[in-house]
Each structure stands twice: as C-alpha cells, then as structure tokens.
Design an enzyme around this catalytic site. Structure first.
Site, PDB file in Angstrom:
ATOM      1  N   GLU A 474       0.652  -1.042   0.371  1.00 22.99           N
ATOM      2  CA  GLU A 474       0.333  -0.122  -0.118  1.00 22.99           C
ATOM      3  C   GLU A 474       1.187   0.922  -0.190  1.00 22.99           C
ATOM      4  OE1 GLU A 474      -2.526  -1.064   3.259  1.00 22.99           O
ATOM      5  OE2 GLU A 474      -3.024   1.519   3.135  1.00 22.99           O
ATOM      6  N   ASP A 547      -1.204  -2.547   5.269  1.00 22.97           N
ATOM      7  CA  ASP A 547      -1.428  -2.415   6.808  1.00 22.97           C
ATOM      8  C   ASP A 547      -2.277  -2.956   7.527  1.00 22.97           C
ATOM      9  OD1 ASP A 547       0.475  -0.341   5.810  1.00 22.97           O
ATOM     10  OD2 ASP A 547      -0.902   1.443   6.128  1.00 22.97           O
ATOM     11  N   ASP A 549      -4.722  -2.877   9.283  1.00 21.68           N
ATOM     12  CA  ASP A 549      -5.982  -1.834   9.677  1.00 21.68           C
ATOM     13  C   ASP A 549      -6.545  -1.976   8.808  1.00 21.68           C
ATOM     14  OD1 ASP A 549      -5.397  -0.160   8.015  1.00 21.68           O
ATOM     15  OD2 ASP A 549      -3.805   1.839   8.928  1.00 21.68           O
ATOM     16  N   ASP A 551      -8.589   0.289   6.677  1.00 19.67           N
ATOM     17  CA  ASP A 551      -7.618   0.584   5.281  1.00 19.67           C
ATOM     18  C   ASP A 551      -7.424  -0.770   4.321  1.00 19.67           C
ATOM     19  OD1 ASP A 551      -9.082   2.565   4.706  1.00 19.67           O
ATOM     20  OD2 ASP A 551      -7.643   4.184   5.963  1.00 19.67           O
TER      21      ASP A 551
END
Ligand code: 1YM
Length: 689
Positions: A474, A547, A549, A551
């Site tokens: 990302e 990541d 998380d 997102d």
C-alpha cells in the site's frame, strides 16, 4: 637424409668460400681448410655457429610466436613463406617461373629464376655472406644489400630464417653472376660456409629444399592438396608468373595432379569465373581490369591493382583481397578504396539517371551483391591485426579508390543497360533492407511492450516463478520498507497507490482504463480475463501485504475481488496469499514479541513476560513506519512469517460468488444485510472504532 638431397648437384671436392671475389678475412673457413660440410656440426663449425644458434633459438623454443603454432596451418606457413619469397621476386619483375615440388619424405623444393639471393659479404657482418645472414638471423627484413626489400608480409622478412630454424634440413642453392653457390643447414645451423660450387652460363635464381623438423611438428606432413591450391591461387593472382607444380606420385590424389603448369593470363577474372561456375548472375559480364597506382598527380606508378567483380543474383557474396599476392582476409586500406570506388561510382550513375533512391544505398547493399577479387601490389606493404591479415598502408585507400573509380565510371557508361539493371537491383536490396529493419523495429517494440514492466515495480533478480514472489503493498512508504526488508533475489515489490478500483462495481471500460490494475497485470506477466496464461506468471506467490488496519483490509478486499473476477486462475492455482503483518511490538530487555491485534497484544503481555515487567509496547501505524528488520522478521522472511493462502469456497461454488457480490457489488442493501447478520460476532477491534 642424404638420399633426399641426392637430386641436388653434389658439391665439388674443393669448396670456394663465398664473397664475390672480395676475399673474406682469413679464417678457419678458408678454401684450404674449410671443414667437410657434412661433419661441420660435429666438429663445432665455428664460434659464430653458436651465435647463430642463439639467434634462432627463440624460434625453436616458441614457434607459435613466429608461425602461429605447430599445427598443420603452421606447417603450411613455412611453405607459403618460401613460395611468397619467390613470388616477390616475380612480382618485382625479376622472375618469370617458379617450380614447386613436393617430394617423398615431406621435402618441399621451391625454385625461382630471379636474381638469386645476394651472396656477397654482408655489409655489417663482414665475415658472412648476405645469404647466411638472411638464413640465420631474425633480421627485420628492411634493408639488405642497400635496397628496400619488398617483404612478402607473412613473417615480415624474417621468413627464411624462421623456416630454416624449424627445418631439420635446409639446402639453398643460388645461381647468380655466372656462378652457383650452395649452403646447407640443420635446424638453422650452417653445416659449412656458403660455397661456390661451379660456374653457370645462363642459370639464375634461388633454389630451396627443406624438410620441416619432426621435433617441432611431430608426424605432420605437407598436404599436396593444400600446396597445390596455394600454387593455383598465386598463379591466378599474378599473371606474369608461371608456376610449375610437381608432386611425388604417392602423394598425388583426387584433384591434385602429379604435374601441372599453372599460368593464367586471364588473371583474377579467370579465377572468379572458375570459382563461381554456374551460379546465377545478375549481369552476364564480369567487371575486371588492372590499373597502375600513381603516386600523385603526374607521379610515377607506386604499384598496381587488379580486380574482378561478378554481380550476383543470389548466392554468397564475397570479397577476397590480397596485397602482393598475400591474402588479406581482414581487409584493410585497399579494400576500403575498392568499396568507396564502387559506391561512389554507382551513386554517380544513379544521379545521372536522376534516381533519387540511389542515396539510400550503403556499401553493404552493394557488397552484398558481389563476388569480387581485389589484388593490390604496393611497395613495402604494412600488415596489422592479430594475425597480420589486414593491410594498413593509409595511402592505399586513396590510390585504389582513384584508380578504380575512373574505370568503374567508364564501365558503367559503356554498358548502360547493364548499369541500369545493376542500379535497380542494388536499390531493391537497399529497400529490402530498410523494410526488414522497419519490421524488426516494430516487432522489437511489440516484444518490449509485451515485456514492459511498470516503472514502480522493484523486481527480483531470479526469473523462475517457482523461486519468486511479489508483494503488493500500500503506497510508496510501505514500498520503501518492504524494499529494504526483502530478499532481492526472490522477492519483488509493487507499491500500489491507495485504494484500487473496486472491480465488482466498476464498468468494464473503467476497469480497462485503470492504470493501477494494468500495472499490476503487467508486473505479473500472465494477462487477465480470457487471456490469462498461468505459464506466463512471473512469480510463484502473489502476496497482498497491506497495513494491519481497516483501510488495509479494505485494500486487500479490493485486490482479492480483482483477482477473483479477472484472474480466478491465479487463486485456483494457489498463488494468491495474504501477508500477516503485526500491529504491535512488545519489548522487554532483549525480548521482543509481536502481536497481531489488541486481543493478541493482551494475551502476549500476559503470557510472554513476567508479571509486573515494564514492557514497551509500540503500535505500527503502517508498514511504512515499521523498521525493515521488524517487517522482515514478522511478515516477509519465509522462514519466520505466516501467510494465508486465499482460496474460494471449496465445495459450494456459488458461496464465494454470493459473498463477493454482497460485500463488494453494486447493491448496498446486501452489505447492510451482511452487517446485520454478522454484527453480533464482530469484536470492537474488528470494527476499528
Ligand atoms: C625459393 C625462394 O627467396 N628468392 C629470392 C629472394 C631474394 C631475392 C631474390 C633478392 C632480393 C633483392 C635483391 C632485393 C631475397 N633477397 C633478400 C634480401 N626464393 C627466393 N630472390 N636481390 C635478390 O629485394 O633487394 C631476402 S630474400 F634480404 F637480400 F633482400
């Protein structure tokens, strides 16, 4: 050995020392006391004998330095050297006939009717004849008997002594100034002084007989075929000479006659016709001729050039060039002049015919359509290159070009129909070449397009898919960390910019136009949709590394959706994986553990450390902020990491389709339904609120 030389006249009982009347210094080799030549070697001929041995010793120790080895080619070098010396004498206009005889016992006899090698005392070594110096020292060729000696090239004037050094026996006989002289050598060592063996009325010339030394060449023997071909080629190259060939009946076989008189008044043109036989020709006529090479405006001739050119319809193009009858397979300045003359002449003809297309003709177009022979005769030729096979006299280019250009222009003007046919054929060759180049350029472009890799891809060095993997990360900062943490041989990194297109809700057109996804497919190399080809997949594992998380999870979902829709074969083949980066690092003293989420962190704080320990907890905000060493250890190093393989629902084929459609598709109510159904099982950290 004595048998072999029995055909040479036997020496008179009382040899006369060399030196045209000019008495040599009184020495042990005076007429009265000259040793019996046969036993000279045993008796220790003289102090200078030792000197000679020392002089030629380097040749015997390292024959390769002088004749390029000790193989068959090297052995034939010896023959070529002596024949070239005789040819030099013919080319210089002093000899008309050369006799070459290959006798039994590997004995080669070469004889010319030239001036005869000088026998008078050598100006520097007063006690020796010029002949002996020529045969026993590695002189540099240069000036002998006060004149510039046109060396034949190959061994650059040291030829006779090199041949002598490498012969177990060499006899030389010279007829000059109404006297016959003789000297014999063994392995370069004179068996006695040069002797006057008798008078002669009309004989002149040099006669050499030698046997290559088996100590150097082992059992190798002269090939009659090779020598006969060499003689033929020499006779073609210089029409002013007659070569008389003779070979022992036991050696004559195939196309090698026992005797032949080789004289070709037709010169190079005859030779070319002979070689081409019935090969299809573009023009029925050869262009051949000869011209003097002038020294400059009004200057006397400095040499000569002869040529023969056949224009080919098809078949092997060739240009065989020579200088002073020595082959120059690596070309050189004379060839450059020849090429310039042909090209400029043809271009000139094209201009006269107002044919603009002539300008695109290159020397290669022209030479690709000819079989040609070029023979230059120049004074003091210089040869260079590893094997001394290229002529380097600079002036030769201009001289040959000027001489030929004039004649070529005349020839074209005198044969307008042939000249037009030639021009048309050469232009066609040039245009063919240009077309081929264009085609090659386009196919090269397509090939590179096919292989074009996105600029942001950080590729690995290995190319076998079974050994490699690609991490889809990302953004650029995660890409930077991953780049440092990777194994550059096996792990490639492709940074993607933020959220990629949701293919489950995008139009086909939008999907096609999306650069990010196009880059991704290009990096993978395997194509997409109906064009997916597993065999072209460049990496064995495709690893989504986002990541830890929400997102990151979203991006991973978007990517999985893309793969599911566009490259299902990649999932079916077990290639797609999810990396599992941690969210926390827990450190106490030297101990470090990682935790995937809040729950894992709580568990590990309890289980991995002593109660009450002050554990340092770091939360990675994203992979870009994770030190490479941590990223490597936890997520990328195959030996330590955990990967999740992405699979579709194994039994129920519609289940995956339904799940993708409800979560990623165009209908929000399906997503709402999913949330309602699963809200009860969701934990806080899953919701990331
Ligand atoms: C069978 C081999 O070597 N012939 C030969 C060699 C020479 C001469 C004539 C010659 C040359 C010159 C003057 C000159 C050589 N001369 C020298 C050197 N046949 C064979 N025939 N007189 C005779 O070029 O000035 C070396 S070979 F060095 F004396 F010039």
């Amino acid at each position: 050995m004595n048998d072999l030389f029995s055909r040479m006249p036997t020496p008179p009982a009382k040899p006369v020392p060399a030196g045209r009347g000019s008495a040599r210094p009184a020495s042990a080799r005076s007429a009265a006391t000259a040793p019996d030549p046969v036993h000279a070697a045993e008796q220790g001929y003289s102090a200078r004998d030792i000197e000679v041995l020392e002089g030629l010793e380097p040749v015997r120790r390292r024959p390769g330095m002088y004749i390029g080895g000790t193989d068959e080619a090297a052995l034939h070098h010896l023959a070529a050297e002596i024949i070239d010396n005789a040819m030099d004498e013919a080319v210089a206009g002093h000899a008309t006939t050369i006799d070459v005889a290959l006798e039994a016992g590997n004995l080669l006899s070469v004889r010319d009717n030239g001036r005869g090698i000088p026998v008078d005392p050598h100006p520097k070594f007063k006690d020796r004849s010029a002949l002996e110096v020529i045969f026993t020292t590695l002189h540099s060729g240069g000036k002998f008997s006060g004149k510039a000696y046109a060396t034949s090239g190959g061994l650059h004037g040291v030829g006779s002594s090199v041949v002598n050094a490498l012969s177990s026996r060499l006899d030389v006989e010279v007829a000059r100034d109404r006297a016959v002289w003789r000297q014999s050598y063994e392995r370069g060592r004179p068996l006695g002084p040069l002797e006057k063996v008798g008078p002669t009325q009309n004989r002149r010339g040099t006669w050499l007989r030698f046997v290559p030394d088996a100590e150097i060449f082992g059992p190798l023997a002269f090939s009659a075929q090779r020598l006969y071909r060499l003689c033929r080629s020499k006779a073609f190259l210089f029409r002013g000479v007659t070569l008389r060939w003779e070979c022992d009946p036991s050696l004559a076989r195939g196309d090698v006659p026992e005797r032949a008189v080789l004289h070709f008044p037709g010169g190079l043109a005859d030779s070319l016709r002979d070689e081409l036989g019935s090969a299809p020709a573009l023009l029925s006529e050869l262009w051949s001729g000869e011209a003097d090479l002038p020294a400059g405006p009004g200057g006397a001739a400095t040499g000569r050039v002869e040529w023969a050119v056949a224009w080919l319809e098809a078949g092997e193009a060739s240009l065989a060039s020579f200088c002073n009858t020595i082959p120059t397979p690596q070309g050189g300045t004379h060839e450059a002049g020849f090429r310039n003359a042909l090209l400029k002449g043809l271009r000139g003809w094209g201009e006269q015919r107002a044919n603009k297309r002539t300008a695109q003709v290159t020397p290669e177009d022209l030479l690709g359509a000819v079989a040609a022979k070029l023979s230059a005769f120049i004074r003091e030729p210089q040869f260079q290159g590893q094997t001394k096979e290229r002529l380097t006299n600079v002036e030769a280019t201009r001289l040959v070009e000027t001489a030929l250009r004039d004649r070529f222009d005349h020839w074209l003007a005198g044969h307008p129909a042939q000249a037009d046919a030639l021009l048309a054929a050469i232009i066609e060759r040039a245009e063919d070449r240009l077309r081929r180049r264009e085609q090659k350029d386009t196919s090269r472009k397509t090939a590179t397009n096919r292989l074009r890799l996105p600029g942001k891809l950080v590729d690995c060095s290995r190319t076998r898919a079974a050994e490699t993997e690609i991490f889809l990360v990302e953004g650029d900062s995660a890409g930077g960390s991953a780049k440092q943490a990777r194994n550059r041989e096996t792990q490639a990194i492709l940074p993607l910019r933020g959220k990629i297109l949701n293919v489950a809700s995008a139009s086909a057109e939008k999907l096609r136009g999306n650069q990010e996804l196009r880059d991704l497919v290009e990096a993978l190399g395997c194509g997409q949709g109906a064009r997916y080809d597993a065999a072209r997949l460049r990496y064995g594992r495709v690893i989504i590394m986002t990541d830890a998380d929400v997102d990151g999870a979203h991006i991973a979902s978007l990517l999985m959706t893309f793969f599911y829709r566009e490259l299902p074969g990649l999932i079916a083949g077990g290639h797609l994986h999810l990396a599992q980066p941690p969210l926390f690092r827990l450190t106490h003293g030297a101990k470090t553990v990682y935790a995937m989420d809040d729950r894992d962190r709580a568990r590990k704080l309890k289980s991995a450390f002593k109660a009450g320990a002050k554990v340092e907890v770091s939360r990675f905000k994203g992979l870009g902020e994770m030190p490479p060493v941590d990223l490597k250890r936890t997520t990328m190093d195959p030996a330590q990491r955990t990967l999740l393989r992405v699979v579709t629902a194994p039994e129920d084929h519609t289940a995956t389709e339904d799940r993708v459609e409800s979560l990623m598709g165009r209908r929000p109510e399906l997503r709402f339904q999913f949330i309602q159904d699963n809200a009860r099982t969701a934990s806080d950290e899953m919701l990331d609120v």
